[in-house]
Design a protein around this motif. Structure first.
Motif, PDB file in Angstrom:
ATOM      1  N   SER A 249      -6.279  -7.672  -1.767  1.00  0.00           N
ATOM      2  CA  SER A 249      -5.394  -7.719  -0.593  1.00  0.00           C
ATOM      3  C   SER A 249      -6.174  -7.781   0.714  1.00  0.00           C
ATOM      4  O   SER A 249      -5.721  -8.391   1.674  1.00  0.00           O
ATOM      5  CB  SER A 249      -4.444  -6.521  -0.582  1.00  0.00           C
ATOM      6  N   HIS A 250      -7.355  -7.188   0.751  1.00  0.00           N
ATOM      7  CA  HIS A 250      -8.138  -7.121   1.990  1.00  0.00           C
ATOM      8  C   HIS A 250      -8.710  -8.465   2.413  1.00  0.00           C
ATOM      9  O   HIS A 250      -9.030  -8.644   3.584  1.00  0.00           O
ATOM     10  CB  HIS A 250      -9.275  -6.108   1.846  1.00  0.00           C
ATOM     11  N   VAL A 251      -8.854  -9.397   1.494  1.00  0.00           N
ATOM     12  CA  VAL A 251      -9.510 -10.664   1.833  1.00  0.00           C
ATOM     13  C   VAL A 251      -8.543 -11.775   2.205  1.00  0.00           C
ATOM     14  O   VAL A 251      -8.955 -12.816   2.688  1.00  0.00           O
ATOM     15  CB  VAL A 251     -10.443 -11.140   0.695  1.00  0.00           C
TER      16      VAL A 251
ATOM     17  N   GLN B  34       0.737   7.217  -6.625  1.00  0.00           N
ATOM     18  CA  GLN B  34      -0.447   8.042  -6.843  1.00  0.00           C
ATOM     19  C   GLN B  34      -0.195   9.524  -6.566  1.00  0.00           C
ATOM     20  O   GLN B  34      -0.997  10.368  -6.953  1.00  0.00           O
ATOM     21  CB  GLN B  34      -1.611   7.523  -6.001  1.00  0.00           C
ATOM     22  N   LYS B  35       0.923   9.862  -5.949  1.00  0.00           N
ATOM     23  CA  LYS B  35       1.263  11.265  -5.705  1.00  0.00           C
ATOM     24  C   LYS B  35       1.559  12.004  -7.006  1.00  0.00           C
ATOM     25  O   LYS B  35       1.386  13.216  -7.088  1.00  0.00           O
ATOM     26  CB  LYS B  35       2.489  11.366  -4.798  1.00  0.00           C
TER      27      LYS B  35
ATOM     28  N   MET C 216       0.802  -1.203   0.000  1.00  0.00           N
ATOM     29  CA  MET C 216       0.000   0.000   0.000  1.00  0.00           C
ATOM     30  C   MET C 216       0.849   1.275   0.000  1.00  0.00           C
ATOM     31  O   MET C 216       0.481   2.220  -0.680  1.00  0.00           O
ATOM     32  CB  MET C 216      -0.963   0.010   1.190  1.00  0.00           C
ATOM     33  N   PRO C 217       1.957   1.324   0.755  1.00  0.00           N
ATOM     34  CA  PRO C 217       2.778   2.546   0.707  1.00  0.00           C
ATOM     35  C   PRO C 217       3.296   2.844  -0.703  1.00  0.00           C
ATOM     36  O   PRO C 217       3.336   4.011  -1.107  1.00  0.00           O
ATOM     37  CB  PRO C 217       3.927   2.240   1.666  1.00  0.00           C
ATOM     38  N   MET C 218       3.658   1.802  -1.446  1.00  0.00           N
ATOM     39  CA  MET C 218       4.140   2.020  -2.809  1.00  0.00           C
ATOM     40  C   MET C 218       3.029   2.613  -3.683  1.00  0.00           C
ATOM     41  O   MET C 218       3.273   3.520  -4.475  1.00  0.00           O
ATOM     42  CB  MET C 218       4.643   0.717  -3.428  1.00  0.00           C
TER      43      MET C 218
ATOM     44  N   GLU D 146      -7.823  -0.582  -7.596  1.00  0.00           N
ATOM     45  CA  GLU D 146      -9.014  -1.060  -6.885  1.00  0.00           C
ATOM     46  C   GLU D 146      -9.021  -2.583  -6.806  1.00  0.00           C
ATOM     47  O   GLU D 146      -9.304  -3.158  -5.749  1.00  0.00           O
ATOM     48  CB  GLU D 146     -10.285  -0.554  -7.576  1.00  0.00           C
ATOM     49  N   GLU D 147      -8.714  -3.253  -7.915  1.00  0.00           N
ATOM     50  CA  GLU D 147      -8.675  -4.718  -7.915  1.00  0.00           C
ATOM     51  C   GLU D 147      -7.588  -5.233  -6.973  1.00  0.00           C
ATOM     52  O   GLU D 147      -7.803  -6.196  -6.226  1.00  0.00           O
ATOM     53  CB  GLU D 147      -8.445  -5.253  -9.328  1.00  0.00           C
ATOM     54  N   LEU D 148      -6.441  -4.606  -7.000  1.00  0.00           N
ATOM     55  CA  LEU D 148      -5.331  -5.007  -6.145  1.00  0.00           C
ATOM     56  C   LEU D 148      -5.681  -4.814  -4.674  1.00  0.00           C
ATOM     57  O   LEU D 148      -5.469  -5.703  -3.834  1.00  0.00           O
ATOM     58  CB  LEU D 148      -4.082  -4.202  -6.511  1.00  0.00           C
TER      59      LEU D 148
END
Length: 82
Positions: free
Chosen positions: A39-41, A8-9, A1-3, A33-35
């Motif tokens: 990752s959340h599941v 996105q900056k 997520m940090p990457m 969004e797909e990534l």
């Protein structure tokens, strides 16, 4: 997520995914969004549990990209558990 946040900056309109095609901003947003959704599941080394969790949370089956990401995250959990 940090990457993802770092990338996105930038105020970019086109992106080049490694080993893939050039994407415009809309395609890249779908990719993120797909990534993120995949990752959340993933909470364990069980692919079956991750897919079931995805179905429960999203009220649908994962698409091909999401399934690929889920498998990659499960594989990472397997490697990290060894």
């Amino acid at each position: 997520m940090p990457m993802m946040k770092d990338i996105q900056k930038y105020d970019a309109e086109m992106f080049l995914l490694g080993h893939e095609s050039i994407c415009d901003l809309n395609e890249m947003n779908i990719y993120w969004e797909e990534l993120t959704t995949a990752s959340h599941v993933v909470k364990s080394i069980s692919l079956e549990n991750a897919i079931e969790s995805f179905k429960l949370e999203n009220k649908r089956n994962p698409n091909d990209n999401e399934l690929f990401f889920i498998q990659a995250f499960v594989n990472d959990h397997i490697i990290q558990s060894q």
